[in-house]
Design an enzyme around this catalytic site. Structure first.
Site, PDB file in Angstrom:
ATOM      1  N   GLY A 164       0.809  -1.213   0.000  1.00 52.22           N
ATOM      2  CA  GLY A 164       0.000   0.000   0.000  1.00 52.22           C
ATOM      3  C   GLY A 164       0.840   1.260   0.000  1.00 52.22           C
ATOM      4  O   GLY A 164       0.357   2.316   0.371  1.00 52.22           O
ATOM      5  N   GLU A 200      12.589  -2.786  -7.547  1.00 55.54           N
ATOM      6  CA  GLU A 200      11.973  -2.816  -8.876  1.00 55.54           C
ATOM      7  C   GLU A 200      12.411  -1.585  -9.664  1.00 55.54           C
ATOM      8  O   GLU A 200      12.764  -0.564  -9.073  1.00 55.54           O
ATOM      9  CB  GLU A 200      10.437  -2.756  -8.763  1.00 55.54           C
ATOM     10  CG  GLU A 200       9.786  -3.998  -8.234  1.00 55.54           C
ATOM     11  CD  GLU A 200       8.288  -3.824  -7.974  1.00 55.54           C
ATOM     12  OE1 GLU A 200       7.635  -4.845  -7.750  1.00 55.54           O
ATOM     13  OE2 GLU A 200       7.789  -2.681  -7.986  1.00 55.54           O
ATOM     14  N   TYR A 202      11.635   1.760 -11.384  1.00 56.76           N
ATOM     15  CA  TYR A 202      10.607   2.724 -11.007  1.00 56.76           C
ATOM     16  C   TYR A 202       9.809   3.147 -12.240  1.00 56.76           C
ATOM     17  O   TYR A 202      10.375   3.645 -13.219  1.00 56.76           O
ATOM     18  CB  TYR A 202      11.261   3.948 -10.341  1.00 56.76           C
ATOM     19  CG  TYR A 202      10.287   5.028  -9.962  1.00 56.76           C
ATOM     20  CD1 TYR A 202       9.274   4.781  -9.035  1.00 56.76           C
ATOM     21  CD2 TYR A 202      10.372   6.305 -10.516  1.00 56.76           C
ATOM     22  CE1 TYR A 202       8.372   5.772  -8.683  1.00 56.76           C
ATOM     23  CE2 TYR A 202       9.476   7.301 -10.155  1.00 56.76           C
ATOM     24  CZ  TYR A 202       8.478   7.030  -9.242  1.00 56.76           C
ATOM     25  OH  TYR A 202       7.587   7.997  -8.897  1.00 56.76           O
ATOM     26  N   HIS A 208      -2.963   3.239 -11.486  1.00 59.73           N
ATOM     27  CA  HIS A 208      -3.203   2.131 -10.558  1.00 59.73           C
ATOM     28  C   HIS A 208      -4.554   1.525 -10.910  1.00 59.73           C
ATOM     29  O   HIS A 208      -5.579   2.171 -10.741  1.00 59.73           O
ATOM     30  CB  HIS A 208      -3.186   2.682  -9.128  1.00 59.73           C
ATOM     31  CG  HIS A 208      -3.595   1.700  -8.072  1.00 59.73           C
ATOM     32  ND1 HIS A 208      -3.171   1.782  -6.772  1.00 59.73           N
ATOM     33  CD2 HIS A 208      -4.382   0.607  -8.125  1.00 59.73           C
ATOM     34  CE1 HIS A 208      -3.696   0.782  -6.074  1.00 59.73           C
ATOM     35  NE2 HIS A 208      -4.443   0.064  -6.879  1.00 59.73           N
ATOM     36  N   LYS A 237      -6.455   6.436  -1.366  1.00 60.45           N
ATOM     37  CA  LYS A 237      -7.313   6.641  -2.525  1.00 60.45           C
ATOM     38  C   LYS A 237      -8.403   7.644  -2.169  1.00 60.45           C
ATOM     39  O   LYS A 237      -8.900   7.654  -1.038  1.00 60.45           O
ATOM     40  CB  LYS A 237      -7.959   5.313  -2.944  1.00 60.45           C
ATOM     41  CG  LYS A 237      -6.937   4.311  -3.463  1.00 60.45           C
ATOM     42  CD  LYS A 237      -7.522   2.923  -3.555  1.00 60.45           C
ATOM     43  CE  LYS A 237      -6.419   1.916  -3.857  1.00 60.45           C
ATOM     44  NZ  LYS A 237      -6.866   0.535  -3.616  1.00 60.45           N
ATOM     45  N   GLU A 288       0.831  -5.991  -6.196  1.00 58.42           N
ATOM     46  CA  GLU A 288       0.597  -6.735  -4.956  1.00 58.42           C
ATOM     47  C   GLU A 288      -0.833  -7.231  -4.923  1.00 58.42           C
ATOM     48  O   GLU A 288      -1.662  -6.843  -5.754  1.00 58.42           O
ATOM     49  CB  GLU A 288       0.931  -5.896  -3.718  1.00 58.42           C
ATOM     50  CG  GLU A 288       0.376  -4.498  -3.691  1.00 58.42           C
ATOM     51  CD  GLU A 288       0.969  -3.690  -2.529  1.00 58.42           C
ATOM     52  OE1 GLU A 288       0.238  -3.492  -1.541  1.00 58.42           O
ATOM     53  OE2 GLU A 288       2.137  -3.249  -2.600  1.00 58.42           O
ATOM     54  N   ASN A 290      -4.175  -7.772  -2.394  1.00 61.10           N
ATOM     55  CA  ASN A 290      -4.813  -7.498  -1.105  1.00 61.10           C
ATOM     56  C   ASN A 290      -5.794  -8.621  -0.809  1.00 61.10           C
ATOM     57  O   ASN A 290      -6.589  -8.996  -1.657  1.00 61.10           O
ATOM     58  CB  ASN A 290      -5.549  -6.167  -1.156  1.00 61.10           C
ATOM     59  CG  ASN A 290      -4.605  -5.030  -1.469  1.00 61.10           C
ATOM     60  OD1 ASN A 290      -3.520  -4.943  -0.897  1.00 61.10           O
ATOM     61  ND2 ASN A 290      -4.968  -4.192  -2.396  1.00 61.10           N
ATOM     62  N   ARG A 292      -8.352  -8.855   1.325  1.00 60.89           N
ATOM     63  CA  ARG A 292      -9.492  -8.401   2.115  1.00 60.89           C
ATOM     64  C   ARG A 292     -10.568  -7.843   1.184  1.00 60.89           C
ATOM     65  O   ARG A 292     -10.318  -7.651  -0.005  1.00 60.89           O
ATOM     66  CB  ARG A 292      -9.051  -7.266   3.052  1.00 60.89           C
ATOM     67  CG  ARG A 292      -8.497  -6.090   2.249  1.00 60.89           C
ATOM     68  CD  ARG A 292      -8.208  -4.854   3.066  1.00 60.89           C
ATOM     69  NE  ARG A 292      -7.910  -3.715   2.226  1.00 60.89           N
ATOM     70  CZ  ARG A 292      -6.738  -3.442   1.704  1.00 60.89           C
ATOM     71  NH1 ARG A 292      -5.700  -4.232   1.936  1.00 60.89           N
ATOM     72  NH2 ARG A 292      -6.566  -2.386   0.932  1.00 60.89           N
ATOM     73  N   VAL A 295     -12.252  -1.011   0.558  1.00 58.58           N
ATOM     74  CA  VAL A 295     -13.122   0.164   0.719  1.00 58.58           C
ATOM     75  C   VAL A 295     -13.961   0.388  -0.550  1.00 58.58           C
ATOM     76  O   VAL A 295     -15.160   0.640  -0.484  1.00 58.58           O
ATOM     77  CB  VAL A 295     -12.271   1.431   1.004  1.00 58.58           C
ATOM     78  CG1 VAL A 295     -13.144   2.679   1.019  1.00 58.58           C
ATOM     79  CG2 VAL A 295     -11.512   1.294   2.315  1.00 58.58           C
TER      80      VAL A 295
HETATM   81  C1  MV4 Z   1       5.623   1.434  -7.798  1.00 58.30           C
HETATM   82  C2  MV4 Z   1       5.652   2.685  -8.415  1.00 58.30           C
HETATM   83  C3  MV4 Z   1       6.515   2.859  -9.465  1.00 58.30           C
HETATM   84  N1  MV4 Z   1       7.321   1.844  -9.865  1.00 58.30           N
HETATM   85  N2  MV4 Z   1       6.438   0.460  -8.221  1.00 58.30           N
HETATM   86  C4  MV4 Z   1       2.527   2.480  -4.335  1.00 58.30           C
HETATM   87  C5  MV4 Z   1       1.537   1.557  -3.713  1.00 58.30           C
HETATM   88  C6  MV4 Z   1       2.146   0.232  -3.858  1.00 58.30           C
HETATM   89  N3  MV4 Z   1       1.200  -0.808  -3.868  1.00 58.30           N
HETATM   90  C7  MV4 Z   1       2.880   0.323  -5.143  1.00 58.30           C
HETATM   91  N4  MV4 Z   1       3.167   1.711  -5.327  1.00 58.30           N
HETATM   92  C8  MV4 Z   1       3.970   2.110  -6.330  1.00 58.30           C
HETATM   93  N5  MV4 Z   1       4.805   1.161  -6.793  1.00 58.30           N
HETATM   94  C9  MV4 Z   1       7.250   0.678  -9.231  1.00 58.30           C
HETATM   95  N6  MV4 Z   1       8.062  -0.313  -9.629  1.00 58.30           N
HETATM   96  C10 MV4 Z   1       4.800   3.678  -7.961  1.00 58.30           C
HETATM   97  C11 MV4 Z   1       3.961   3.396  -6.905  1.00 58.30           C
HETATM   98  C12 MV4 Z   1       3.154   4.487  -6.507  1.00 58.30           C
HETATM   99  C13 MV4 Z   1       1.788   4.420  -6.593  1.00 58.30           C
HETATM  100  C14 MV4 Z   1       1.129   3.289  -7.027  1.00 58.30           C
HETATM  101  C15 MV4 Z   1      -0.226   3.229  -7.099  1.00 58.30           C
HETATM  102  C16 MV4 Z   1      -0.956   4.338  -6.734  1.00 58.30           C
HETATM  103  C17 MV4 Z   1      -0.340   5.454  -6.291  1.00 58.30           C
HETATM  104  C18 MV4 Z   1       1.036   5.532  -6.215  1.00 58.30           C
HETATM  105  C19 MV4 Z   1       1.632   6.682  -5.773  1.00 58.30           C
HETATM  106  C20 MV4 Z   1       2.974   6.739  -5.694  1.00 58.30           C
HETATM  107  C21 MV4 Z   1       3.738   5.635  -6.044  1.00 58.30           C
END
Ligand code: MV4
Length: 500
Positions: A164, A200, A202, A208, A237, A288, A290, A292, A295
């Site tokens: 999260g 990972e 970036y 999302h 969110k 990932e 979840n 559960r 919301v």
């Molecule tokens: C990332 C990413 C960029 N690159 N992984 C944030 C929540 C977590 N479940 C995974 N997240 C992220 N992983 C890689 N390899 C950017 C995020 C991220 C993000 C992801 C989903 C929704 C909002 C976000 C806000 C900032 C960063």
């Protein structure tokens, strides 16, 4: 089927579970902290048990007290809701060993998906695309550096026990990676009692998008489509919708099939969500899972017509899912705005206090999942979400219009809420266009859309016949106006109370 279900949660989700139980003719037990005595879930449940003081660690997170409450009330099953103990494998184990059905996946599934590095490896083995990165947890900072050089900067390091968005750090070069690694490790150790990290590449500007999954004990495992969750701030969110304006029908089928394949590979049971990151170019990666009910489950309910909480209870009782994949039909569009007791003009600062007046919107396609009422005091001890406004329409445009009308109709006085934030967000040209990514909220707060542009009707100033003062939801303090009415009938005398 269960005779009695204990709900190990509070707020709107406790009400949501009570409603599902009522439909299934299952008796309900609410648990509450001393700060939640006047909460609606306590009134609406058939029985209630005080489980401790306000602090969550002494109440909603206190396993022994929850189990005692289940024992003294003779419950058969425990629904954990979301947050609190919903993804705690140990709690699921204790429920089972005490003779209560945990309404959710098995402890093994929770544990496996709770280790985000292991979840990543599991889904890679199942054939899902994952972001290039470390095969498992990182052994050393040197391993992190050599991997980062192979896959290229920037990289992101994440806590295996996080999830999260907690415990993540982006590194743009080797020097910052070395510094970040040490900090991230220390943070993970103190926050999760587990220093393990993984790495990972970036993805700079992702969307999302998550898929709703459901498995039963008869070998059925289906997906219920996706939710677009890019409108978030600090990993919280704010707005979710289904379907995602970004996904093509072909991608929806493809990612849905992959999500089912991944969940099948672990024999997944009950409700779960697979989170994907979508790159601007359309490539996508498993992030990932979840384990559960989430919301934002109502947007999926609104487009599929299913009751996901009812399905959770049925499946936990060993019944079949009420639909097979081929029978799932998606109709129209649904949007959810989370209403938080926060002042978004002050960096979303929490705004607990007494709600002096409240009016909930209605009409075709409008749903309000909330535990608030006029006279209710939002306690300062828990999450600041006080409800969810859900709008459905035949098209995204219709859902957006209805949401705007509902946001204008809804009145919450005495505290600050995020209603005004949502009115602003929905006006933004990027929101209108469905052009969302995880930086949308930052941009919105930096340069808000021209006031009232594109609005079909001005925000009405609704005269409230009950309020002594013409306070608005955005008034600055909780002292505006008097409590117009005490909550009707303090407590239903016919309902039993016990103490654990
Ligand atoms: C990332 C990413 C960029 N690159 N992984 C944030 C929540 C977590 N479940 C995974 N997240 C992220 N992983 C890689 N390899 C950017 C995020 C991220 C993000 C992801 C989903 C929704 C909002 C976000 C806000 C900032 C960063």
């Amino acid at each position: 089927m269960f005779r009695k279900v204990l709900i190990a949660n509070r707020g709107e989700i406790a009400l949501r579970v009570i409603r599902a139980c009522r439909e299934l003719k299952i008796a309900t037990v609410a648990v509450f902290s001393q700060a939640d005595r006047d909460s609606l879930h306590v009134r609406l449940a058939d029985e209630s048990v005080c489980i401790g003081p306000a602090a969550a660690a002494q109440s909603y997170l206190h396993i022994a007290r929850l189990i005692s409450a289940a024992e003294v009330t003779g419950a058969d099953a425990i629904h954990p809701g979301y947050g609190f103990l919903s993804e705690n494998a140990h709690f699921a184990e204790v429920c089972a060993s005490s003779g209560f059905t945990f309404i959710g996946p098995t402890p093994e599934m929770i544990r496996r998906m709770g280790d985000k590095a292991e979840a990543r490896r599991t889904m890679l083995e199942a054939g899902l695309p994952v972001v290039p990165g470390s095969p498992g947890v990182l052994e050393s900072v040197d391993e992190a550096c050599s991997l980062a050089k192979q896959i290229g900067f920037p990289v992101i390091i994440k806590a295996a026990a996080g999830g999260g968005g907690r415990g993540m750090r982006v590194a743009w070069d080797e020097k910052s990676l070395r510094t970040s690694f040490g900090i991230a490790e220390a943070e993970a150790r103190s926050a999760f009692n587990n220093p393990a990290l993984y790495l990972e590449r970036y993805v700079a500007c992702p969307r999302h998008i998550e898929f709703q999954l459901f498995g039963d004990t008869h070998g059925n495992l289906i997906h219920l489509g996706e939710r677009e969750c890019s409108v978030q701030r600090n990993h919280q969110k704010l707005i979710e919708e289904s379907p995602s304006p970004f996904l093509s029908p072909e991608q929806r089928v493809r990612v849905g099939e992959l999500a089912v394949r991944g969940a099948r590979s672990i024999g997944y049971l009950n409700a779960g969500t697979m989170e994907f990151l979508f790159d601007q170019d359309g490539s996508f990666y498993f992030m990932e899972m979840n384990t559960r009910i989430q919301v934002e489950h109502p947007v999926t309910e609104e487009v599929t017509g299913l009751d996901l909480v009812k399905e959770q209870i049925l499946v936990a009782a060993g019944e079949r899912l009420s639909m097979m994949q081929e029978e799932v039909e998606w109709r129209g569009h649904a949007i959810e705005c989370r209403i938080n007791a926060e002042d978004f003009t002050m960096g979303f600062r929490p705004s607990p206090g007494t709600i002096t007046y409240s009016y909930k919107p209605g009409g075709p396609g409008i749903r309000v999942d909330s535990h608030i009422y006029a006279g209710y005091t939002v306690p300062p001890y828990y999450d600041s979400m006080i409800g969810k406004l859900i709008a459905r329409g035949k098209t995204r445009e219709e859902a957006v219009r209805r949401m705007e009308m509902a946001l204008d109709e809804m009145i919450i006085e005495g505290i600050h809420t995020t209603l005004a934030f949502h009115r602003m967000a929905l006006q933004h040209p990027r929101f209108r266009a469905g052009d969302l990514d995880t930086h949308f909220v930052e941009e919105l707060l930096r340069k808000p859309p021209p006031a009232e542009a594109g609005r079909s009707a001005p925000v009405p100033t609704v005269a409230n016949p009950l309020a002594p003062a013409p306070a608005t939801e955005s008034s600055t303090d909780g002292a505006v106006g008097e409590r117009p009415t005490a909550p009707a009938a303090r407590r239903s005398g016919s309902r039993k109370r016990a103490r654990a």
